[in-house]
Design a protein around this motif. Structure first.
Motif, PDB file in Angstrom:
ATOM      1  N   GLY A 108       0.809  -1.213   0.000  1.00 51.55           N
ATOM      2  CA  GLY A 108       0.000   0.000   0.000  1.00 51.55           C
ATOM      3  C   GLY A 108       0.844   1.266   0.000  1.00 51.55           C
ATOM      4  N   GLY A 109       1.946   1.259   0.745  1.00 51.03           N
ATOM      5  CA  GLY A 109       2.822   2.424   0.724  1.00 51.03           C
ATOM      6  C   GLY A 109       3.482   2.629  -0.620  1.00 51.03           C
ATOM      7  N   TRP A 110       3.876   1.542  -1.273  1.00 49.09           N
ATOM      8  CA  TRP A 110       4.485   1.666  -2.607  1.00 49.09           C
ATOM      9  C   TRP A 110       3.483   2.222  -3.619  1.00 49.09           C
ATOM     10  CZ3 TRP A 110       9.484   0.729  -4.172  1.00 49.09           C
ATOM     11  CH2 TRP A 110       9.711   0.736  -5.550  1.00 49.09           C
ATOM     12  N   VAL A 111       2.255   1.699  -3.593  1.00 45.25           N
ATOM     13  CA  VAL A 111       1.236   2.195  -4.522  1.00 45.25           C
ATOM     14  C   VAL A 111       0.893   3.652  -4.231  1.00 45.25           C
ATOM     15  CG1 VAL A 111      -1.160   1.888  -5.269  1.00 45.25           C
ATOM     16  CG2 VAL A 111       0.311  -0.112  -4.921  1.00 45.25           C
ATOM     17  N   TYR A 112       0.819   4.013  -2.945  1.00 43.12           N
ATOM     18  CA  TYR A 112       0.504   5.396  -2.590  1.00 43.12           C
ATOM     19  C   TYR A 112       1.582   6.359  -3.072  1.00 43.12           C
ATOM     20  CZ  TYR A 112      -0.508   9.432   0.369  1.00 43.12           C
ATOM     21  OH  TYR A 112      -0.775  10.697   0.829  1.00 43.12           O
ATOM     22  N   LEU A 113       2.857   5.969  -2.900  1.00 43.51           N
ATOM     23  CA  LEU A 113       3.936   6.846  -3.369  1.00 43.51           C
ATOM     24  C   LEU A 113       4.042   6.861  -4.890  1.00 43.51           C
ATOM     25  CD1 LEU A 113       6.719   6.019  -0.740  1.00 43.51           C
ATOM     26  CD2 LEU A 113       5.253   8.047  -0.856  1.00 43.51           C
ATOM     27  N   GLN A 114       3.721   5.745  -5.533  1.00 43.50           N
ATOM     28  CA  GLN A 114       3.776   5.700  -6.990  1.00 43.50           C
ATOM     29  C   GLN A 114       2.761   6.639  -7.623  1.00 43.50           C
ATOM     30  OE1 GLN A 114       6.478   4.550  -8.457  1.00 43.50           O
ATOM     31  NE2 GLN A 114       5.763   2.642  -9.390  1.00 43.50           N
ATOM     32  N   ASP A 115       1.605   6.799  -6.997  1.00 42.64           N
ATOM     33  CA  ASP A 115       0.581   7.676  -7.558  1.00 42.64           C
ATOM     34  C   ASP A 115       0.926   9.152  -7.407  1.00 42.64           C
ATOM     35  OD1 ASP A 115      -0.847   5.437  -8.231  1.00 42.64           O
ATOM     36  OD2 ASP A 115      -2.131   5.493  -6.440  1.00 42.64           O
ATOM     37  N   ARG A 116       1.823   9.485  -6.474  1.00 38.95           N
ATOM     38  CA  ARG A 116       2.102  10.890  -6.186  1.00 38.95           C
ATOM     39  C   ARG A 116       3.526  11.308  -6.525  1.00 38.95           C
ATOM     40  NH1 ARG A 116      -1.846   9.031  -3.350  1.00 38.95           N
ATOM     41  NH2 ARG A 116      -3.559  10.379  -2.620  1.00 38.95           N
ATOM     42  N   THR A 117       4.437  10.364  -6.703  1.00 39.57           N
ATOM     43  CA  THR A 117       5.826  10.678  -7.051  1.00 39.57           C
ATOM     44  C   THR A 117       6.279   9.734  -8.159  1.00 39.57           C
ATOM     45  OG1 THR A 117       6.662   9.198  -5.317  1.00 39.57           O
ATOM     46  CG2 THR A 117       6.346  11.518  -4.726  1.00 39.57           C
ATOM     47  N   ASN A 118       7.540   9.894  -8.556  1.00 43.29           N
ATOM     48  CA  ASN A 118       8.096   9.002  -9.578  1.00 43.29           C
ATOM     49  C   ASN A 118       8.740   7.796  -8.903  1.00 43.29           C
ATOM     50  OD1 ASN A 118      10.833   9.764  -8.772  1.00 43.29           O
ATOM     51  ND2 ASN A 118      10.377  11.726  -9.765  1.00 43.29           N
ATOM     52  N   PRO A 119       9.052   6.747  -9.668  1.00 37.91           N
ATOM     53  CA  PRO A 119       9.619   5.526  -9.067  1.00 37.91           C
ATOM     54  C   PRO A 119      10.964   5.741  -8.389  1.00 37.91           C
ATOM     55  CG  PRO A 119       8.741   5.070 -11.251  1.00 37.91           C
ATOM     56  CD  PRO A 119       8.720   6.557 -11.088  1.00 37.91           C
ATOM     57  N   ILE A 120      11.760   6.716  -8.849  1.00 40.66           N
ATOM     58  CA  ILE A 120      13.075   6.942  -8.226  1.00 40.66           C
ATOM     59  C   ILE A 120      12.908   7.430  -6.790  1.00 40.66           C
ATOM     60  CG2 ILE A 120      15.198   8.263  -8.362  1.00 40.66           C
ATOM     61  CD1 ILE A 120      14.877   8.328 -11.376  1.00 40.66           C
ATOM     62  N   ILE A 121      12.009   8.376  -6.586  1.00 40.71           N
ATOM     63  CA  ILE A 121      11.785   8.882  -5.233  1.00 40.71           C
ATOM     64  C   ILE A 121      11.201   7.786  -4.342  1.00 40.71           C
ATOM     65  CG2 ILE A 121      10.505  10.578  -3.877  1.00 40.71           C
ATOM     66  CD1 ILE A 121      10.677  12.482  -6.201  1.00 40.71           C
ATOM     67  N   THR A 122      10.320   6.967  -4.900  1.00 39.25           N
ATOM     68  CA  THR A 122       9.753   5.860  -4.122  1.00 39.25           C
ATOM     69  C   THR A 122      10.837   4.870  -3.701  1.00 39.25           C
ATOM     70  OG1 THR A 122       7.678   6.082  -5.343  1.00 39.25           O
ATOM     71  CG2 THR A 122       8.032   4.039  -4.132  1.00 39.25           C
ATOM     72  N   GLY A 123      11.736   4.536  -4.648  1.00 37.48           N
ATOM     73  CA  GLY A 123      12.826   3.627  -4.300  1.00 37.48           C
ATOM     74  C   GLY A 123      13.771   4.221  -3.273  1.00 37.48           C
ATOM     75  N   LEU A 124      14.062   5.517  -3.397  1.00 39.60           N
ATOM     76  CA  LEU A 124      14.936   6.158  -2.409  1.00 39.60           C
ATOM     77  C   LEU A 124      14.285   6.192  -1.019  1.00 39.60           C
ATOM     78  CD1 LEU A 124      16.367   9.154  -4.479  1.00 39.60           C
ATOM     79  CD2 LEU A 124      17.543   7.039  -3.810  1.00 39.60           C
ATOM     80  N   ALA A 125      12.967   6.404  -0.985  1.00 35.51           N
ATOM     81  CA  ALA A 125      12.271   6.424   0.300  1.00 35.51           C
ATOM     82  C   ALA A 125      12.326   5.057   0.973  1.00 35.51           C
ATOM     83  CB  ALA A 125      10.821   6.861   0.099  1.00 35.51           C
ATOM     84  N   TYR A 126      12.105   3.997   0.191  1.00 35.97           N
ATOM     85  CA  TYR A 126      12.161   2.656   0.772  1.00 35.97           C
ATOM     86  C   TYR A 126      13.596   2.294   1.162  1.00 35.97           C
ATOM     87  CZ  TYR A 126       7.367   1.021   0.248  1.00 35.97           C
ATOM     88  OH  TYR A 126       6.023   0.828   0.406  1.00 35.97           O
ATOM     89  N   ALA A 127      14.560   2.713   0.352  1.00 40.91           N
ATOM     90  CA  ALA A 127      15.963   2.430   0.688  1.00 40.91           C
ATOM     91  C   ALA A 127      16.396   3.152   1.951  1.00 40.91           C
ATOM     92  CB  ALA A 127      16.861   2.815  -0.485  1.00 40.91           C
ATOM     93  N   SER A 128      15.918   4.375   2.137  1.00 33.89           N
ATOM     94  CA  SER A 128      16.264   5.107   3.352  1.00 33.89           C
ATOM     95  C   SER A 128      15.640   4.457   4.580  1.00 33.89           C
ATOM     96  CB  SER A 128      15.805   6.556   3.232  1.00 33.89           C
ATOM     97  OG  SER A 128      14.395   6.637   3.060  1.00 33.89           O
TER      98      SER A 128
END
Length: 312
Positions: A108-128
């Protein structure tokens, strides 16, 4: 590919013999809950229907209160019976609830971030987030402790389905929440009619082997109910480590060292240094015979010279 089935296998170990199907609900358990659900429905229907009809007579005519009572009793009985009938499924969901919640949050967090940001920012958020959890030692140890809490709940379910005694319907003990403790994990259990605390104590070694632990101890969780118990899964011995005490910080450090005199201890003893003097009168040497105390021999001259011995 084999598909997981519910109640299709009689093998209690968790893996059936028909196409290697995974058995989550045993047949005897399913039939037992269905029978209990039917009995509950027929008991709740007249009780709730009667109360609803009596209360409805204050507001409606008696002929209109009877169908209202039947409807209320049917709804209440059906709801309670439905919960009892699907309780084995709810219990299986409860066993996997932490894992299901974690997967739902990640997806759910991945889908929520994907709808509002690009995949790079989503990957960086999960990596952090992963770096914040895995790099600090304190956070890493805490996550490992939580992971063991998830593992030990499933290992205990394996114990109950394999070698722990159950009732004639096959009801397993209810596995509550597990929490980390300094020596391992503590799991809250609710025993069903059948197994007892003494029976669990006799199989602690088997439980320790199944849970991949060093030892397991069991204690009562309640003083008024023997069905609630604690299982302490011990994986380490905290008494062997060094424990820091804050009391050592309060000790004074400016105390001067006081030299202590060291007594001279002779390394050897020469017999020539011992004086060879013996002033002991042979007549006054103690005598011991047959374990009696020593007596002092006195001469007649000494007896006459001693005024305290005139009565002899």
């Amino acid at each position: 590919m084999p598909k997981p089935t519910f109640g299709m296998s009689h093998h209690k170990g968790g893996f059936g013999r028909r196409g290697s199907s995974v058995t989550l609900i045993q047949n005897n358990v399913q039939h037992s809950y269905l029978r209990t659900a039917k009995i509950t429905f027929y008991v709740v229907l007249p009780v709730v229907g009667l109360f609803a009809a009596v209360i409805s007579t204050y507001y409606l005519p008696p002929l209109a209160a009877i169908p209202i009572g039947l409807i209320a009793g049917t709804l209440a009985g059906g709801l309670i019976a439905g919960v009892i009938a699907i309780w084995p499924v709810l219990r299986a969901i409860w066993w996997w609830l932490p894992e299901i919640t974690l997967v739902v949050l990640l997806i759910g967090g991945w889908v929520y971030l994907q709808d509002r940001t690009n995949p790079i920012i989503t990957g960086l958020a999960y990596a952090s987030i992963i770096a914040a959890i895995g790099l600090p030692p304190i956070a890493r140890r805490f996550m490992v402790a939580l992971l063991w809490c998830l593992i030990v709940r499933h290992r205990l379910r394996t114990c109950f389905t394999s070698f722990l005694s159950t009732d004639r319907h096959g009801h397993l003990p209810f596995i509550g929440m597990a929490k980390p403790i300094p020596v391992g994990e503590r799991v809250w259990l609710w025993l069903r009619p059948g197994p007892s605390l003494e029976q669990v104590e006799r199989q602690l070694d088997e439980i320790a082997v199944t849970c991949w632990a060093a030892s397991v101890t069991v204690t009562k969780a309640s003083t008024s109910n023997a069905a609630a118990i604690y299982l302490d899964i011990k994986r380490r011995d905290v008494l062997r480590g060094l424990v820091g005490s804050p009391l050592t910080d309060e000790l004074p450090t400016d105390i001067p060292a006081v030299p202590r005199p060291i007594a001279a201890v002779p390394a050897q003893l020469d017999l020539a240094d011992v004086p060879d003097t013996d002033d002991t009168n042979p007549g006054e040497r103690p005598a011991k015979k047959n374990g009696r105390p020593a007596t002092v021999n006195s001469t007649p001259a000494q007896t006459a010279a001693d005024p305290d011995l005139d009565w002899i």
